[in-house]
Design a protein around this motif. Structure first.
Motif, PDB file in Angstrom:
ATOM      1  N   ALA A  22      32.373  54.665  46.476  1.00 16.34           N
ATOM      2  CA  ALA A  22      33.788  54.925  46.657  1.00 16.34           C
ATOM      3  C   ALA A  22      34.449  53.941  47.610  1.00 16.34           C
ATOM      4  O   ALA A  22      35.632  54.032  47.871  1.00 16.34           O
ATOM      5  N   SER A  23      33.726  52.995  48.132  1.00 15.94           N
ATOM      6  CA  SER A  23      34.285  52.075  49.108  1.00 15.94           C
ATOM      7  C   SER A  23      34.540  50.720  48.491  1.00 15.94           C
ATOM      8  O   SER A  23      33.764  50.225  47.696  1.00 15.94           O
ATOM      9  N   GLU A  24      35.679  50.087  48.847  1.00 15.21           N
ATOM     10  CA  GLU A  24      35.983  48.764  48.342  1.00 15.21           C
ATOM     11  C   GLU A  24      35.167  47.701  49.081  1.00 15.21           C
ATOM     12  O   GLU A  24      34.955  46.618  48.571  1.00 15.21           O
ATOM     13  N   GLU A  25      34.760  47.970  50.305  1.00 20.01           N
ATOM     14  CA  GLU A  25      33.982  47.031  51.100  1.00 20.01           C
ATOM     15  C   GLU A  25      32.692  47.721  51.562  1.00 20.01           C
ATOM     16  O   GLU A  25      32.608  48.240  52.675  1.00 20.01           O
ATOM     17  N   PRO A  26      31.678  47.757  50.698  1.00 21.65           N
ATOM     18  CA  PRO A  26      30.441  48.452  51.047  1.00 21.65           C
ATOM     19  C   PRO A  26      29.730  47.758  52.209  1.00 21.65           C
ATOM     20  O   PRO A  26      29.851  46.550  52.410  1.00 21.65           O
ATOM     21  N   LEU A  27      28.971  48.550  52.940  1.00 26.81           N
ATOM     22  CA  LEU A  27      28.210  48.013  54.057  1.00 26.81           C
ATOM     23  C   LEU A  27      26.904  47.411  53.551  1.00 26.81           C
ATOM     24  O   LEU A  27      26.198  48.028  52.764  1.00 26.81           O
ATOM     25  N   ASN A  28      26.602  46.209  53.983  1.00 27.80           N
ATOM     26  CA  ASN A  28      25.326  45.590  53.681  1.00 27.80           C
ATOM     27  C   ASN A  28      24.423  45.786  54.888  1.00 27.80           C
ATOM     28  O   ASN A  28      24.633  45.180  55.945  1.00 27.80           O
ATOM     29  N   LEU A  29      23.419  46.633  54.731  1.00 30.60           N
ATOM     30  CA  LEU A  29      22.556  46.985  55.852  1.00 30.60           C
ATOM     31  C   LEU A  29      21.209  46.275  55.806  1.00 30.60           C
ATOM     32  O   LEU A  29      20.275  46.664  56.507  1.00 30.60           O
ATOM     33  N   THR A  30      21.098  45.232  54.997  1.00 25.78           N
ATOM     34  CA  THR A  30      19.807  44.553  54.856  1.00 25.78           C
ATOM     35  C   THR A  30      19.365  43.877  56.150  1.00 25.78           C
ATOM     36  O   THR A  30      18.169  43.691  56.374  1.00 25.78           O
ATOM     37  N   ASP A  31      20.330  43.478  57.004  1.00 22.50           N
ATOM     38  CA  ASP A  31      20.000  42.859  58.293  1.00 22.50           C
ATOM     39  C   ASP A  31      20.279  43.799  59.461  1.00 22.50           C
ATOM     40  O   ASP A  31      20.347  43.362  60.614  1.00 22.50           O
ATOM     41  N   HIS A  32      20.446  45.076  59.158  1.00 23.52           N
ATOM     42  CA  HIS A  32      20.780  46.079  60.169  1.00 23.52           C
ATOM     43  C   HIS A  32      19.500  46.829  60.560  1.00 23.52           C
ATOM     44  O   HIS A  32      18.547  46.910  59.790  1.00 23.52           O
ATOM     45  N   TRP A  33      19.474  47.401  61.758  1.00 21.12           N
ATOM     46  CA  TRP A  33      18.290  48.147  62.183  1.00 21.12           C
ATOM     47  C   TRP A  33      17.973  49.297  61.237  1.00 21.12           C
ATOM     48  O   TRP A  33      16.798  49.632  61.006  1.00 21.12           O
ATOM     49  N   ALA A  34      19.041  49.893  60.653  1.00 17.47           N
ATOM     50  CA  ALA A  34      18.831  51.004  59.721  1.00 17.47           C
ATOM     51  C   ALA A  34      18.103  50.534  58.464  1.00 17.47           C
ATOM     52  O   ALA A  34      17.261  51.254  57.916  1.00 17.47           O
ATOM     53  N   GLY A  35      18.412  49.315  58.022  1.00 19.83           N
ATOM     54  CA  GLY A  35      17.733  48.762  56.851  1.00 19.83           C
ATOM     55  C   GLY A  35      16.270  48.494  57.125  1.00 19.83           C
ATOM     56  O   GLY A  35      15.390  48.856  56.332  1.00 19.83           O
ATOM     57  N   TYR A  36      15.993  47.874  58.279  1.00 20.19           N
ATOM     58  CA  TYR A  36      14.599  47.596  58.632  1.00 20.19           C
ATOM     59  C   TYR A  36      13.805  48.886  58.809  1.00 20.19           C
ATOM     60  O   TYR A  36      12.647  48.986  58.386  1.00 20.19           O
ATOM     61  N   LEU A  37      14.433  49.879  59.442  1.00 20.64           N
ATOM     62  CA  LEU A  37      13.756  51.157  59.651  1.00 20.64           C
ATOM     63  C   LEU A  37      13.451  51.833  58.316  1.00 20.64           C
ATOM     64  O   LEU A  37      12.334  52.333  58.100  1.00 20.64           O
ATOM     65  N   SER A  38      14.421  51.843  57.413  1.00 19.43           N
ATOM     66  CA  SER A  38      14.228  52.474  56.102  1.00 19.43           C
ATOM     67  C   SER A  38      13.124  51.784  55.317  1.00 19.43           C
ATOM     68  O   SER A  38      12.286  52.444  54.680  1.00 19.43           O
ATOM     69  N   LEU A  39      13.115  50.463  55.367  1.00 18.71           N
ATOM     70  CA  LEU A  39      12.089  49.704  54.655  1.00 18.71           C
ATOM     71  C   LEU A  39      10.708  50.007  55.226  1.00 18.71           C
ATOM     72  O   LEU A  39       9.740  50.226  54.471  1.00 18.71           O
ATOM     73  N   GLY A  40      10.618  50.057  56.544  1.00 21.63           N
ATOM     74  CA  GLY A  40       9.339  50.364  57.179  1.00 21.63           C
ATOM     75  C   GLY A  40       8.856  51.760  56.860  1.00 21.63           C
ATOM     76  O   GLY A  40       7.658  51.979  56.614  1.00 21.63           O
ATOM     77  N   ILE A  41       9.778  52.728  56.850  1.00 19.10           N
ATOM     78  CA  ILE A  41       9.405  54.111  56.542  1.00 19.10           C
ATOM     79  C   ILE A  41       8.885  54.223  55.113  1.00 19.10           C
ATOM     80  O   ILE A  41       7.891  54.912  54.847  1.00 19.10           O
ATOM     81  N   PHE A  42       9.531  53.527  54.186  1.00 21.06           N
ATOM     82  CA  PHE A  42       9.094  53.583  52.788  1.00 21.06           C
ATOM     83  C   PHE A  42       7.694  53.006  52.630  1.00 21.06           C
ATOM     84  O   PHE A  42       6.829  53.599  51.971  1.00 21.06           O
ATOM     85  N   PHE A  43       7.450  51.843  53.222  1.00 16.87           N
ATOM     86  CA  PHE A  43       6.122  51.235  53.087  1.00 16.87           C
ATOM     87  C   PHE A  43       5.052  52.072  53.783  1.00 16.87           C
ATOM     88  O   PHE A  43       3.924  52.182  53.289  1.00 16.87           O
ATOM     89  N   LEU A  44       5.382  52.686  54.909  1.00 15.19           N
ATOM     90  CA  LEU A  44       4.423  53.564  55.588  1.00 15.19           C
ATOM     91  C   LEU A  44       4.094  54.770  54.719  1.00 15.19           C
ATOM     92  O   LEU A  44       2.920  55.153  54.579  1.00 15.19           O
ATOM     93  N   ALA A  45       5.138  55.351  54.109  1.00 17.02           N
ATOM     94  CA  ALA A  45       4.918  56.492  53.219  1.00 17.02           C
ATOM     95  C   ALA A  45       4.038  56.102  52.041  1.00 17.02           C
ATOM     96  O   ALA A  45       3.145  56.857  51.633  1.00 17.02           O
ATOM     97  N   TYR A  46       4.251  54.895  51.522  1.00 12.75           N
ATOM     98  CA  TYR A  46       3.480  54.499  50.352  1.00 12.75           C
ATOM     99  C   TYR A  46       2.041  54.145  50.695  1.00 12.75           C
ATOM    100  O   TYR A  46       1.147  54.243  49.846  1.00 12.75           O
ATOM    101  N   LEU A  47       1.799  53.760  51.931  1.00 16.70           N
ATOM    102  CA  LEU A  47       0.413  53.577  52.359  1.00 16.70           C
ATOM    103  C   LEU A  47      -0.343  54.906  52.296  1.00 16.70           C
ATOM    104  O   LEU A  47      -1.514  54.947  51.894  1.00 16.70           O
ATOM    105  N   PHE A  48       0.327  55.980  52.682  1.00 13.74           N
ATOM    106  CA  PHE A  48      -0.287  57.304  52.587  1.00 13.74           C
ATOM    107  C   PHE A  48      -0.519  57.691  51.124  1.00 13.74           C
ATOM    108  O   PHE A  48      -1.524  58.323  50.792  1.00 13.74           O
ATOM    109  N   VAL A  49       0.420  57.315  50.251  1.00 17.63           N
ATOM    110  CA  VAL A  49       0.259  57.606  48.823  1.00 17.63           C
ATOM    111  C   VAL A  49      -0.974  56.893  48.278  1.00 17.63           C
ATOM    112  O   VAL A  49      -1.790  57.479  47.560  1.00 17.63           O
ATOM    113  N   MET A  50      -1.118  55.619  48.617  1.00 20.85           N
ATOM    114  CA  MET A  50      -2.247  54.829  48.118  1.00 20.85           C
ATOM    115  C   MET A  50      -3.582  55.316  48.684  1.00 20.85           C
ATOM    116  O   MET A  50      -4.634  55.127  48.065  1.00 20.85           O
ATOM    117  N   ALA A  51      -3.534  55.952  49.865  1.00 18.09           N
ATOM    118  CA  ALA A  51      -4.764  56.426  50.499  1.00 18.09           C
ATOM    119  C   ALA A  51      -5.058  57.889  50.178  1.00 18.09           C
ATOM    120  O   ALA A  51      -5.921  58.504  50.825  1.00 18.09           O
TER     121      ALA A  51
END
Length: 474
Positions: A22-51
């Motif tokens: 709904a926003s004309e100017e979406p936020l790009n969070l790829t270089d934001h702490w929230a983006g890095y945190l989300s990416l890290g959480i996903f990979f950590l979760a998937y390590l548990f899936v693989m194990a």
């Protein structure tokens, strides 16, 4: 004209799962702490899936937790920037995609459980065991059945059924069991690749209603993958078959009888598949609507079984629930309860996690690198290799969220590679993981890994076959 363009732009944004709806100017969070945190959480979760095999922590738990944290993090950042509804709209969009997938699979699982409860698969297993086939003949028969049953009954169920046959006759011959299990995994994954009912990734592509410059990819389009999928199985099967011991096991004399209504439930399942195809191809309704309509067929038939259960009762039937005329009432909701809920909730976590990463902007970056810099063919082949390590479901959902502009041939290529790429490693598909548990100590990760080059040969040959055979689709 301007209004038409505006509506078309909105429609395109919805299909592409753009970062903000709904926003004309979406936020790009790829270089934001929230983006890095989300990416890290996903990979950590998937390590548990693989194990999961080692930790025995069900795979749904880490991804469901990760999904909640990722979206909470995104919502927090957006609220601090004054956005109030964008994240809600994005989450609802992902939930709708999940709901269609979950309900579709729930119906299919209910039918499979109903057939299992009526001893359909048990009778097939006993029929094969009583044939007295040699190890080499059994190797080919179980592989062939896995290839042709998985397009209907899904690759996981088919692999478990065929593995039960192999374990019943294999005895202490671990070499035969290992080779037969590898063959079953490859065959069931290959068979599932050309049918929306055989593999989750193929189902996801079908439900997405991909429209290419040449045509729309409908239910029948996937059957162009039949011969490439067959090649994917036959090449490694032929090579591995040479190493199967040329021996005959001791014949078994088990007797198998299905319960009342078994054949009619099989027929109703086929009718349900036909209903889903007709609803989608001719009435332009989502396939899940046809599947839920088919569930009603089973509900009415269950009512009929309960109302008429005394008709075939006998003293013998009353003392043995496994014989025809079983007086135990058929309960459809017990079959619903026996669905793979861990798998269904795992899909929820995957869809929401990948959707969150796409909302942040990471999938746009990946799409630009893979499909614009590498090229579609290289990217789609890489998707198959990645699916052997990460699992094909999140990889395919990421591709569908990126929604790169590709020809029908390329969309079928990524469907093929994501479906059969998981066979490269035992942890790359649900069938492989399940068989490691079922044939524990006999079918192992390293045992499968020894034959990975042979499986990779079939993987490469299937890709070349598709490119050559379906050249007109590229």
């Amino acid at each position: 004209m301007l209004r038409a363009r505006h509506l078309l732009s909105i429609f395109a944004l919805q299909l592409l799962a753009a970062p903000v709806f709904a926003s004309e100017e979406p936020l790009n969070l790829t270089d934001h702490w929230a983006g890095y945190l989300s990416l890290g959480i996903f990979f950590l979760a998937y390590l548990f899936v693989m194990a999961e095999e080692f930790t025995h922590l069900r795979k749904s738990k880490p991804v469901m937790l990760a999904a909640g944290i990722i979206w909470a993090t995104i919502a927090l950042v957006y609220r601090t920037h004054g956005y109030t509804t964008e994240v809600e709209h994005a989450v609802r969009h992902n939930l709708l995609e999940y709901a269609e997938l979950m309900l579709f699979l729930l119906v299919a699982m209910t039918y499979i459980n109903a057939m299992d409860e009526r001893l359909v698969f048990e009778k097939l297993r006993i029929w094969l065991v009583r044939k007295g086939l040699g190890f080499r003949a059994l190797f080919w028969v179980t592989g062939l059945l896995a290839f042709f049953i998985s397009p209907i009954a899904d690759n996981l169920t088919t692999a478990l059924l065929m593995c039960a046959v192999v374990l019943a006759v294999g005895g202490d011959n671990n070499r035969f069991i290992l080779l037969a299990c590898i063959n079953i995994v490859v065959a069931s994954n290959a068979g599932g690749a050309f049918s929306p009912f055989g593999d989750i990734t193929t189902l996801m592509v079908w439900q997405k209603e991909i429209i290419t410059p040449q045509e729309m990819i409908d239910f029948w389009s996937f059957f162009a993958l039949f011969i490439p999928a067959l090649v994917n199985w036959l090449i490694p099967a032929f090579i591995m078959g040479l190493a199967v011991p040329n021996e005959h096991p001791e014949p078994l004399t088990e007797a198998g009888v299905t319960r009342r209504g078994a054949k009619r439930i099989v027929f109703l399942f086929l009718l349900t598949i036909a209903t889903a195809v007709v609803f989608h191809n001719f009435l332009r309704l989502p396939p899940v609507v046809g599947m839920l309509t088919g569930l009603a067929y089973l509900q009415f038939f269950g009512y009929y079984l309960r109302r008429t259960r005394t008709r075939d009762e006998s003293p013998e039937a009353a003392t043995d629930a496994g014989h025809i005329g079983d007086p135990v009432a058929f309960d459809i909701f017990s079959n619903v309860a026996r669905a793979e809920w861990d798998t269904l909730f795992f899909f929820y976590g995957v869809v929401l996690c990948v959707g969150g990463l796409g909302f942040i902007g990471y999938l746009s970056m990946a799409s630009d690198i893979m499909y614009h810099q590498w090229g579609a063919t290289t990217a789609n082949i890489t998707v198959g290799i990645m699916s052997a390590i990460v699992d094909n479901i999140p990889v395919m959902f990421a591709v569908l969220t990126m929604l790169p502009e590709m020809s029908a041939g390329q969309w079928l290529l990524v469907t093929l590679t994501a479906g059969v790429g998981g066979s490269l490693l035992s942890i790359g598909s649900a069938a492989g993981v399940a068989l490691m548990g079922q044939a524990r100590g006999k079918y192992t990760f390293f045992g499968h890994l020894k034959w990975a080059p042979v499986i990779a040969l079939g993987y490469g040959a299937s890709i070349l076959t598709h490119i050559w055979l379906n050249d007109h689709l590229f």
